[in-house]
Design a protein around this motif. Structure first.
Motif, PDB file in Angstrom:
ATOM      1  N   GLU A 109      19.184  27.935  -0.377  1.00  0.00           N
ATOM      2  CA  GLU A 109      18.673  27.740  -1.707  1.00  0.00           C
ATOM      3  C   GLU A 109      20.013  28.118  -2.662  1.00  0.00           C
ATOM      4  O   GLU A 109      19.931  27.264  -3.728  1.00  0.00           O
ATOM      5  N   ALA A 113      20.836  25.243  -5.467  1.00  0.00           N
ATOM      6  CA  ALA A 113      20.661  25.525  -7.073  1.00  0.00           C
ATOM      7  C   ALA A 113      22.158  25.086  -7.675  1.00  0.00           C
ATOM      8  O   ALA A 113      21.937  24.809  -8.730  1.00  0.00           O
ATOM      9  N   LYS A 121      18.433  18.325  -8.022  1.00  0.00           N
ATOM     10  CA  LYS A 121      18.021  19.278  -9.190  1.00  0.00           C
ATOM     11  C   LYS A 121      16.423  19.088  -9.396  1.00  0.00           C
ATOM     12  O   LYS A 121      15.715  20.241  -9.470  1.00  0.00           O
ATOM     13  N   TYR A 124      14.577  20.766  -6.400  1.00  0.00           N
ATOM     14  CA  TYR A 124      15.038  22.232  -6.404  1.00  0.00           C
ATOM     15  C   TYR A 124      13.879  22.687  -7.494  1.00  0.00           C
ATOM     16  O   TYR A 124      13.710  23.950  -7.153  1.00  0.00           O
ATOM     17  N   LYS A 128      11.397  25.873  -6.437  1.00  0.00           N
ATOM     18  CA  LYS A 128      11.568  27.259  -7.269  1.00  0.00           C
ATOM     19  C   LYS A 128      10.365  27.591  -7.811  1.00  0.00           C
ATOM     20  O   LYS A 128      10.119  28.748  -7.816  1.00  0.00           O
TER      21      LYS A 128
END
Length: 339
Positions: A109, A113, A121, A124, A128
């Motif tokens: 993770e 990031a 992106k 991600y 999240k």
């Protein structure tokens, strides 16, 4: 002359003011009525649309809907991977993590990031929004008198013994369901106590002993039946649960007594029989739209009978326990996929 002029002007002002008030009242009544009419028409239209739209809950027991108009968000399902695993490793993790694992999840993770790739992106951000990953460490001291036993548990692997002294735990929290998963890879290497009797021999003896006085093998004599009668199929049948835990509570029982020696067609048959019973209940009780099947097999799962049997329920307000809030998260997950 001044007095006469005042007497003539005063009535004109009164007439003008009066006319303005009357016009205001007429316009107000007109707009209020018009608005009320539109509101009522809109309400009736919404109500008609709602009533004519098939219930999402009712569709669970019917054929799948041809469209997804009943759902606020319903993306087209696909399990096809658009990109290969190697692409993610190269672009999202800079090629550093060729091996994936839960114990590496926090490190993955952190690397993810920092990716500058727009697709990485995007993914991600979605990850999240659903999961929070935490990594923690805990230490302990192993006395010399206890070290021998720990070594034996871990196959005399000195590296694993060192890991016991400094353990790393990965915690995964789902922000939607509020579920927590806690993973320590060392726990998978803990000793497993083998039973005194091999599992298969235990089950065989249990099945033979239970068959001598099995109520489900003689279901016509020793089981209750539903008020609407008993249902049967090719290799299974129903029985009413003698001690109900809800208004509609049925048992779906295989003809075969052995708890493990049933076939795939027999398994499909008993589930189809359960669905048939549920549809029968709903046809006479329209508000009961939540079907539930529970299956406990063998004594350690709290089954009172060794003979395979499923519990079925129809509920009118919500699913039991955890499935109810999970059902409410359907739209939340779907919306997340589009943000």
């Amino acid at each position: 002359m001044q007095t006469f002029k005042m007497q003539t002007i005063l009535p004109k002002k009164q007439v003008i003011i009066g006319a303005a008030v009357v016009c205001f009242l007429i316009l107000s009544i007109y707009f209020l009525n018009n608005r009320s009419s539109r509101t009522e028409d809109t309400y009736r239209h919404s109500l008609d649309s709602f009533e004519s739209r098939p219930s999402k809950r009712h569709q669970r027991l019917e054929e799948p809907a041809k469209d997804n108009s009943d759902f606020s968000v319903w993306p087209e399902y696909s399990n096809t991977l658009k990109l290969k695993h190697s692409w993610y490793v190269e672009n999202c993790f800079d090629g550093e993590f060729t091996t994936m694992g839960i114990s590496l999840l926090k490190d993955l993770e952190n690397k993810w990031a920092k990716s500058s790739n727009e697709d990485c992106k995007f993914l991600y951000k979605k990850f999240k929004s659903i999961f929070t990953i935490t990594k923690r460490s805990g230490g302990l001291v192993i006395p010399d008198t206890f070290r021998f036993k720990v070594m034996k548990w871990l196959g005399n692997n000195v590296e694993l013994v060192d890991e016991v002294k400094h353990q790393t735990i990965t915690l995964i929290f789902n922000e939607y369901t509020h579920e927590h998963t806690i993973f320590n890879p060392l726990r998978a290497k803990r000793p497993v106590v083998k039973p005194d009797v091999p599992e298969r021999i235990y089950v065989e003896k249990l099945s033979q002993d239970a068959a001598k006085s099995c109520d489900f093998c003689n279901y016509k004599k020793f089981t209750a039946k539903d008020l609407d009668g008993r249902l049967t199929s090719k290799s299974s049948y129903t029985a009413a649960n003698t001690f109900k835990y809800d208004a509609f509570h049925e048992l779906f029982i295989t003809e075969r007594h052995h708890p493990l020696n049933w076939t795939q067609p027999e398994l499909v048959d008993v589930f189809e029989l359960a669905l048939k019973w549920m549809k029968r209940v709903q046809s006479k009780n329209k508000s009961y739209t939540y079907p539930v099947i529970l299956w406990d097999l063998l004594p350690h799962a709290s089954a009172s009978q060794v003979h395979p049997h499923l519990h079925g329920n129809m509920i009118n307000d919500r699913y039991y326990g955890r499935p109810h809030p999970l059902e409410q998260l359907d739209d939340s997950y779907a919306i997340c996929s589009f943000e």
